[in-house]
Each structure stands twice: as structure tokens, then as C-alpha cells.
Write an enzyme that holds these catalytic residues in place. Structure first.
Site, PDB file in Angstrom:
ATOM      1  N   ARG A 114       0.845  -1.155   0.140  1.00 13.88           N
ATOM      2  CA  ARG A 114      -0.073   0.235  -0.106  1.00 13.88           C
ATOM      3  C   ARG A 114       0.839   1.152   0.084  1.00 13.88           C
ATOM      4  NH1 ARG A 114      -2.940   3.037   3.510  1.00 13.88           N
ATOM      5  NH2 ARG A 114      -4.840   3.664   2.353  1.00 13.88           N
TER       6      ARG A 114
ATOM      7  N   HIS B 153     -12.965   0.550   8.757  1.00  4.84           N
ATOM      8  CA  HIS B 153     -12.145   1.357   8.800  1.00  4.84           C
ATOM      9  C   HIS B 153     -12.240   1.971  10.319  1.00  4.84           C
ATOM     10  CE1 HIS B 153     -12.065   2.695   4.566  1.00  4.84           C
ATOM     11  NE2 HIS B 153     -10.544   2.409   4.777  1.00  4.84           N
TER      12      HIS B 153
END
Lengths: 454, 529
Positions: free
Chosen positions: B85, B183
């Protein structure tokens, strides 16, 4: 870089650090992409599908299409039957493939979804196909998933009519499209008609034309997969990835098989050529002899740069064993052979290979990880590493040249086009190895020792 | 028929009914428009969304460099989220950097059948013995929730045993409808156990940067600018982040929110718990960066800070002016489509404006309605079964650390000037007639690209080569195609350079072979050889 990795190796039974394998479904997805106009379908939560597509795209730098059953918590409790049914309808409606190849995930496996009966319950448009395989992520590795998907195609589709089609069935291991092209090239040169399953060439190395085709020209066609049952023999390349498919074809359609190593290196390619020679009862053409002779010539010419150089090779079992065979032929000294894929056959085959060349101190381990390999290297360094991208942190930390080969290679281009199989592939790999070692010599030597001619 | 109609027309009735709510054409005038978002994907539709685990472990937790994050599950999930990422990190004071490592329990069949708790206990033990981390986090994957491993009990037990915080996150992939649920779960865990648990006191001009993951070094560039202005950065959540720094999060006077979607829960809860205000910032784009710096300075209302901020903006703008102007001449008038994230599809439109590029289509992958329409929604977001599955926690003011910096009057006055405790959403900044698509899928991508013909498509790796094979340049906005930083003034130049080279790279001119244009069969007359 990797500075928390201690030199002392400790026994681990719970923790995997820096794995040298991934999970089954990505292998199943790759195999399915080697079938023409096929939509790989991941039966599970959509994250798996997303990760797998991402990984394949990063390796091949090509679109990797696949759909997902997009499980939510409800589907995880009540089962994914209706998700699969809806998926099949939508996929044929919107993306119109010839075939959908379903694989499972640890989610659908753990809740015990019965794919066979789901598919029987699902309306399938005329002339279209839906096949499946079970790929629980907690068994084996991506190589296992690749093997399972091949098995799924054969079990669902291949039929023996009793009339031989005179072809040989070629089942490649988990290799790049460039390798698949090379294997086909050799069969063509040997004048042996064949069907290859899967065949990702023309799919995962499709050319730039200015038009996106969801289903590029390549891939094994469905009639050819059906016809595998009428082949007179099958050849598998790499026992970890292909034994299952070979056995399925024998059990279902009585096709006898030969299980060969991946044709990496001289002897392994010789074995392939001779297997074709036996099947086709044909002479080996001069072109192949020439390629072979050139390869041997180069290895002889450059042998001082290879002699006794120590190597760590890591990656998928069939690939690692093949590369090990080549470097032994070059006079190098494999020190560590590592795969994350489980299976003691890797160790047995590796030891046999070492014994042929009198190498006694190689450490060979399956179900291993790169963290452990790094620790071995810290204790006893090597001159070269060969494997996928994930070794680059070790290569940097220990200042070891790295030749990229196998899966996955996420950080370089062109690798999926240039074969490492066959005599030509070996030549390409020999060049990479020579360059890595010789560039290192040029970089490290004193000014007065820099050789203009080598 | 408009673009929306022409694309969606090809769907069957059920898919059409669903998707038509997710696609909008920006209307003329200020009339608020409603879009469907954060709802489940239709099975079989090629979505680019990921899962809860990807959002929790992959996005929010993995960048914290001094925490050993163990993935509890089969090997795949840990493997895919390892080093991919671009959340860059340098080792902190303790010399540790777990970002380079992948730790997993690599569950096998026996662990699924008989339970994986034993293996997880062993994995935590080995993590402590080998790495001695200050904090451990355990993230679960799909099968863990199904077989019922009690990771929270094991974490609590290990915490006692090894005398260090061990946290558990039940972020199984099937939860929620996208990364977004993950999240939220990560936010909940951080607020419960990490943020503001330290002993420090308020620091002047101190801030936390929320929702900045240091992709391609963005966070470092933002940090450089903020320090130059005179701010003290307490912690970054979570790019190049440190749990030790996050423990002192309550010492900040202001929280600035870069990625609204992934971190707004923390922003809200920090306000409730410690009284810290937050403002929405955007450091993508030179003009946007300048605006955000001015908003921050205005929040503090300190003339010295305001002046210094103007000096920094002038200095930084001066430094990049020539480059920006050059790339503007190369890019002005081009059009773009964006499909990314929960904030980037908005942020990057403003950077594109710096170069005179119009955005003709934009969509978020996993946003909620407020990311499109703004937090002051015209219609309440209805909770559905999927969103209810993600725990929503409430916090209460900390008796010792709660402190309001502004009086209610000051707060209300400032709110009219800066995005204080709010986010106005993406739609507002888009041009009339632009297309807005939530969860843009493979089919719609192909069709909209053919129809709208943008010069460039900003997206992720899965659709990048779909666009490029069709002749449209595509740049990844998740990974910046391994370039960056793109944030701040200098980042804007990097971005302009990368887009320019993409559009003008010579190979585009070779896509069609010359013989497709030129007649190659030359006629011959009889007898003429």
C-alpha cells in the site's frame, strides 16, 4: 531493512513471518484466466476477489478479470446459494463469457457451501458453462488452487468419445504466459499436435491494440477442454501443480500420463523433448538441437563466473526445483531451497537433485518462510538469490544480488513475456544470472581490477 | 438520453433498479442531490471494492510502525496486505519498523476444524519472544469469526501475561459492504485503547493529522510544511504513525482531517472525549494546500501564525511557480475521470484544477453519502442491516483531559469561515453536467470511458490496464504508480510531471501499426515487375 530479524533461528509453531506462498483462490483465478472467454468467479466475500485481481494485475501488468459472490454477514450465516445464483445471472447478462469458473474461499468453505448442488440449481443459458472447484485457503497454497482449478475444468468438461484426436494434452505448472508459449513452441517444433490447459498466453500478455477486449484471443477453448478426454497421452510439467489434473484425466478418460518437472534447465527440457519424441515418433528438429547447443555453449563459455557460486532459491516448489536443476548444471552451488507450499516431496526431489551433483550441504525446506531463510543467510551467506519480489528486502539487507524469477514478481516489467523454460528460457535465465554476478564483480572490485574484457 | 441513461440502459431490470440510485449527473443550481452509497454490492457485478479486513488492517492499522499486527487467519489476507500500500515508514525511537514484515497465524485445516485459539496464543508468544513489540494488534479474517475463536479473550490474556497492550480487531472480511466497515472498527479500537491515554498536557499550536497514510511520502511532505509554519505535530493517524505518539493525541489543540471517510469517527470521538475541534483539510493541490493552511491559521487566530503561514505559502508557491506553469501549459483543457477511495476522488479534482484539467466523471469506491453530499445531509442516512453490523461506539468527555478551546460564540463565528467540524462533500465542487458514480464497476468503467472519452482515468490497479488497453492513459491514485509524494506544493509538481509524461509518452503514437493506415498493396500494371 528487516533489521528486527534476529540471527538466531528459533523454532516457531504459531507464527508465520514473511510467507513464501499465498492462498489457493489466486491460483484458481490464474488457471481460469487461461481458458478462453472465461470469467473466474470467487465465491466468498469480495475482498478476496479484489486482492487476487490486484495481485495478478501487479504481476502481469494486465487486466485480471474476475467476479465475486460478494458475501455479506447474512450470506455468511445463511449460505451463499442465492448469491451464486444471482452472480451467474448477472455475469452472463452483463459480461457474457462462454464459461464461469467458480472457486471457493475460506469463507464459503468454512460454512460448508455445496457448490455442486448450487450449480445444479442455477439456470445456465444454452451453450454456456459453469464449473467449480474447491479452494479452501487453509489447505496448501496458490499452487494447490491452480491445480484444483485445472481439475475442475477436466472433471466438468472433458469427455472420452472413444475416438482418439491424436493430440497430446499439455498441462503446464504455475508459470508465466511467456513460458507457456515456449512449451507450445517446442511441441510445434516436434510436430506433435496438442491441447494445452490452461493457456494464459494471449490473455495475460495480450498486446496493445487500442481496444480493450474483456476476453482476449488466447486461452484454451471449451471444445479443446472437452477434447482432452480423447488425447492419446498427457504431459504435466511440475508435479505440485499438475499431478491432480493428470490423474483426473486418467481416471475419467483413461488418458495415460507422464509427469515431468517444469522444463527449466538442460536435462528437464531434454526430458520434455524426449517425451514428445516418443509420442510423436519423430526426429528432434535441427532448430531445437541448435537452441540446445547454443545454451550448452554459453554455459561452458561463462562457467568461471558460475563455478561454486552459492545460491538461495525460493518460491513455488516446481519452479524452485527447476531453477535448482539449472544452476547445478551451471556448476553453481544451491545452498537454500525454500518453498512456502507444504509437501515433503519438495524435500525428497531436492535431495535427489543435490545427490546427482554431489552437493551435500543444501538446506531444503517446504512450509518454510522468507524470515527463516533470511536467518539462515545471516548465519551463512550466499552469492546470489533467485526468486520473487518478496526476497528483495533480504537482498538489500544482506547486499546480495537478486535474480527475479517465478511468482510473484511485482516490481519489474517484461518478466512474464520472457520464458525461463525450454532451452531458450534457460538461456535467458543464464544471462540474468551471469549479469547479476558480473555486475556485482564490476561494482565491488577495486579500480585497478575493473576488467574491460570478461 | 444522457450519459447515465445510455450506460445503465444495458442492465437487466434488477441491476438497473439498484444502480440508477448510485449514478448522478450534477444538476445546475444549488439544489441538493441525493446519491445511494455504502450499500451492498450486487453479486456477480465486478466491483473494485475490498473488504472489512482490508480497511481495518490494510489501511488504518498496518501503517503504525511500532505495533506488531498479527493477521489471524489463513495466509492469503496477511500476504496480500504486506508491503503493497506504499504507507512509507522509518523506524522510530525504539528502532522498530513492522511495516516491512508480515505476521500471520497461517491457519491450516486443523485450526479451522478444532479452533485457532491455541495457534494464536502461540503466535503472540513467538511475536513477543522474537520482536518484543511495545504493542500487539490481532486482526481476524473471515473463517475466524465463523468458527468463533475468541480473539478478544486471548488478547486480554496475553496482555496480562506479557505486560503490554494486546488489542483484538474483529474485522472479518464479510462484515459491512466494503473497506469502510473496517475503517470504523479500527477507529473504534484506537479510540478505546490508544488515543489520548498518555499523560501529556496541551501544547501550543499542536495538531494531530488524521487520515493521512503517508502514501508515497505524502505525510512527510505535509509534515515538513506544517512544521515550517510553526505547528507541532503530535501524531499522524496513521501513516508512519507510532502508537506512542497517538497516546498523546489529547495534547493537540486541533485535529486536521485529510481522509474524511476512513477517520471521521476518530475526529468526532476526539471532539467528544477531549473537546478537540477538527477541520477538514486537503493537502492535495497547491491551491488547496494554501487554503487549508489559511484555514488552520484562522482557527488559531494568532496573528504571528497567520503571517508566518502567508510567508510559507508565498515561499513555497514561488518555488514551484515555474514548474506549475509549465505543466499547466501542457495539460490545460484536458479532461479527467476519477474513481478512487473515500476522499481522493474529491481531493484530486482540486489538484487537477491547478493544471486546468476538468473532471467529467468522479466516483468513490467505498464512501458514504456524507462524502458526496456533505455532513449536513438533507435527508438522514438510514441505517440498514449491513451498517448495523458495524459497532458504533459512544464516548464521554474525559473528566481530566476535556478542554474546549473556543467559546460557543467563537465556534459559531469560525464555522462560517472554515470547515470546522464538518465536511461539505464532493458534489458541491463538481461542475454541472459532470457524472458522479458510486462504486463504479467494471462494466460502467468501460462504458463511461467509451462515452465520455476523458484524456486520463485516475483509478486503481484493477482497472488501470482496462483503460490503457482501450487507449486512455490511466494513473493509479492509490499507489501513485509508485511515484509521489503528490501532497503539498512540491507534490503538485510531481503530479503534473507524471500526468504530463503519461499523456505525451511517445509509445501512444505507435499503438496503431502504420500499415493499418497506409495501403500496403501496391498495384502493378500488366507486365510491370
Amino acid at each position: 531493512m528487516q533489521s528486527m530479524t534476529p540471527k538466531e533461528v528459533s523454532e516457531r509453531s504459531g507464527l508465520r513471518v514473511n510467507p513464501c506462498k499465498t492462498c489457493q483462490p489466486v491460483g484458481a483465478m490464474y488457471a481460469a484466466l487461461g481458458v478462453h472467454a472465461c470469467m473466474p468467479h470467487s465465491h466468498g466475500s469480495q475482498g478476496c476477489c479484489s486482492y487476487h485481481r490486484t495481485y495478478l494485475t501487479r504481476h502481469f501488468k494486465e487486466p485480471a478479470i474476475a467476479s465475486s459472490s460478494s458475501f455479506t454477514e447474512g450470506a455468511s450465516v445463511f449460505g451463499g446459494g442465492s448469491n451464486l445464483k444471482a452472480s451467474v445471472k448477472n455475469i452472463f447478462d452483463i459480461y457474457n463469457p462462454d464459461i464461469i469458473a467458480v472457486h471457493t474461499t475460506c469463507l464459503s468453505e468454512t460454512i460448508g457451501d455445496d457448490l455442486k448442488s448450487f450449480i445444479l440449481d442455477t439456470p445456465i443459458p444454452d451453450g454456456k458453462y459453469v464449473v467449480h472447484t474447491n479452494t479452501p485457503s487453509y489447505v496448501g497454497s496458490h499452487v494447490t488452487g491452480y491445480a484444483n482449478m485445472i481439475s475442475g475444468f477436466i472433471k466438468y468438461l472433458s469427455v472420452k468419445t472413444g475416438v482418439s484426436n491424436g493430440k497430446v494434452a499439455l498441462i503446464p505448472g504455475f508459470i508465466n504466459p511467456g513460458d507457456m508459449r515456449e512449451i507450445k513452441k517446442i511441441a510445434k517444433l516436434m510436430n506433435v499436435p496438442f491441447t494445452m490447459l490452461p493457456d494464459t498466453s494471449g490473455v495475460m500478455d495480450a498486446p496493445m491494440t487500442g481496444t480493450y477486449n474483456m476476453y482476449p484471443k488466447g486461452g484454451t477453448t471449451i471444445p479443446d477442454i472437452i477434447g482432452l478426454g480423447d488425447c492419446k497421452k498427457s504431459i504435466g510439467f511440475g508435479e505440485f501443480a499438475t499431478t491432480l489434473g493428470l490423474e483426473d484425466l486418467r481416471n475419467k478418460c483413461k488418458v495415460p500420463f507422464v509427469s515431468l518437472p517444469l522444463p527449466i534447465g538442460i536435462a528437464n527440457t531434454d526430458a520434455y523433448v524426449m517425451a514428445l519424441q516418443e509420442i510423436g515418433a519423430s526426429e528432434v528438429p535441427y532448430e531445437l538441437e541448435e537452441e540446445r547447443g547454443q545454451l550448452v555453449d554459453v554455459i561452458l563459455d561463462a562457467h568461471p563466473y558460475f563455478d561454486n557460486k552459492t545460491v538461495a532459491i525460493y518460491g513455488d516448489p516446481d519452479t524452485v526445483l527447476g531453477i535448482a536443476a539449472l544452476v547445478l548444471e551451471m556448476g553453481m552451488h544451491p545452498k537454500y531451497l525454500v518453498t512456502g507450499t507444504p509437501g515433503e516431496a519438495f524435500v525428497t526431489r531436492g535431495k535427489d537433485l543435490m545427490a546427482q551433483y554431489g552437493v551435500e550441504d543444501a538446506v531444503i525446506k517446504a512450509s518454510a518462510d522468507l524470515f527463516e531463510m533470511h536467518q539462515w543467510i545471516k548465519n551463512d551467506k550466499v552469492d546470489l538469490m533467485i526468486g520473487g519480489t518478496h526476497g528483495k528486502t533480504i537482498a538489500r539487507a544482506e547486499d546480495i544480488p537478486l535474480v527475479r524469477a517465478g511468482f510473484p514478481v511485482l516490481d519489474r516489467y517484461v518478466h512474464s513475456y520472457i520464458p525461463i523454460v525450454g532451452y531458450r528460457g534457460a538461456l535467458a535465465l543464464v544471462e540474468k544470472i551471469a549479469n547479476a554476478l558480473m555486475d556485482r564483480q564490476d561494482r565491488d572490485c577495486a579500480d585497478e581490477d575493473l576488467e574491460m574484457v570478461m | 438520453m444522457d450519459a447515465k441513461g445510455r450506460v445503465l440502459d444495458k442492465y437487466n431490470a434488477r441491476v438497473y433498479k439498484n444502480r440508477k440510485e448510485h449514478v448522478l449527473v450534477k444538476a445546475t443550481g444549488d439544489q441538493p442531490q441525493v446519491i445511494a452509497a455504502n450499500t451492498r454490492v450486487i453479486p456477480g457485478i465486478m466491483t473494485h471494492r475490498g473488504c472489512c479486513y482490508a480497511g481495518c488492517k490494510g489501511v488504518v492499522l498496518a501503517p503504525i510502525k511500532d505495533v506488531a499486527v498479527i493477521t489471524h487467519g489463513p495466509i492469503g489476507c496477511g500476504f496480500y496486505s504486506w508491503g503493497t500500500r506504499r504507507n512509507k515508514a522509518r523506524p522510530g525511537e525504539d528502532g522498530k519498523n513492522f511495516v516491512e514484515y508480515c505476521l500471520s497465524t497461517d491457519m491450516q485445516e486443523a485450526d479451522i476444524v478444532f479452533g485457532g485459539e491455541k495457534k494464536l496464543r502461540q503466535a503472540i508468544k513467538e511475536t513477543v519472544e522474537i520482536f518484543d513489540p511495545g504493542m500487539i494488534m490481532v486482526c481476524s479474517t473471515c473463517p475466524v469469526g465463523l468458527i468463533g475463536d475468541d480473539i478478544h479473550a486471548i488478547a486480554a490474556e496475553a496482555e496480562e501475561l506479557y505486560n503490554r497492550p494486546v488489542m483484538a480487531f474483529s474485522c472479518e472480511g464479510y462484515k459491512g459492504v466494503s473497506q469502510s466497515g473496517g475503517h470504523h472498527i479500527a477507529n473504534n479500537g484506537l479510540i478505546k485503547r490508544v488515543l489520548g491515554t498518555g499523560s501529556g498536557t496541551r501544547i501550543k499550536h499542536a495538531i494531530n493529522i488524521l487520515g493521512e497514510y503517508n502514501i508515497g511520502g505524502d505525510g512527510w511532505e505535509i509534515g515538513r510544511i506544517l512544521k515550517k509554519c510553526g505547528y507541532h505535530v503530535v501524531s499522524v493517524m496513521t501513516g508512519d504513525g507510532s502508537y506512542k505518539e497517538m497516546q498523546e493525541a489529547h495534547t493537540a489543540e486541533l485535529n486536521i482531517v485529510q481522509c474524511h471517510r476512513s477517520i471521521n469517527y476518530i475526529a468526532e470521538m476526539l471532539k467528544t472525549k477531549f473537546g478537540t475541534d477538527w477541520i477538514k483539510v486537503n493537502f492535495v493541490g497547491a491551491e488547496s494546500t494554501a487554503q487549508s493552511l489559511r484555514d488552520m491559521a484562522l482557527y488559531f487566530g494568532d496573528q504571528e501564525l497567520i503571517d508566518r503561514t502567508e510567508e510559507v505559502i508565498a515561499e513555497e508557491m514561488e518555488e514551484v511557480a515555474a514548474d506549475m506553469e509549465y505543466y499547466r501549459t501542457r495539460l490545460k483543457g484536458k479532461t479527467a475521470a476519477l474513481y478512487v477511495g473515500g476522499s481522493r476522488a474529491h481531493h484530486y479534482q482540486l489538484l487537477l484544477q491547478d493544471f486546468g484539467i476538468d473532471t467529467i466523471l468522479a466516483g468513490y469506491e467505498f464512501a458514504h453519502r456524507d462524502d458526496y453530499e456533505g455532513r449536513d445531509l438533507t435527508a438522514e442516512i438510514k441505517e440498514d442491516a449491513d451498517s448495523k453490523n458495524i459497532e458504533s461506539i459512544t464516548v464521554s468527555p474525559d473528566p481530566e483531559k476535556y478542554h474546549l478551546r473556543l467559546t460557543p460564540e467563537q465556534f459559531e463565528e469560525l464555522k462560517t469561515k472554515i470547515p470546522l467540524d464538518t465536511y461539505p462533500g464532493m458534489i458541491r465542487d463538481m461542475k454541472d453536467g459532470a457524472v458522479i458514480v458510486d462504486d463504479l464497476n467494471h462494466f460502467e468503467t468501460e462504458e463511461f470511458l467509451k462515452l465520455l472519452k476523458p484524456d486520463i482515468f485516475f483509478s486503481g490497479i484493477k482497472d488501470k490496464y482496462v483503460a490503457q488497453k482501450g487507449g486512455t492513459l490511466s494513473r493509479q491514485l492509490h499507489s501513485y504508480d509508485y511515484s509521489g509524494p503528490y501532497a503539498g506544493f512540491k507534490g503538485a509538481v510531481n503530479f503534473g510531471r507524471d500526468v504530463t509524461m503519461g499523456i505525451y509518452t511517445p509509445a501512444w503514437g505507435f499503438v496503431t501499426p502504420p500499415w493499418k493506415h497506409t495501403p500496403t498493396l501496391v498495384g502493378t500494371y500488366g507486365g510491370d515487375f
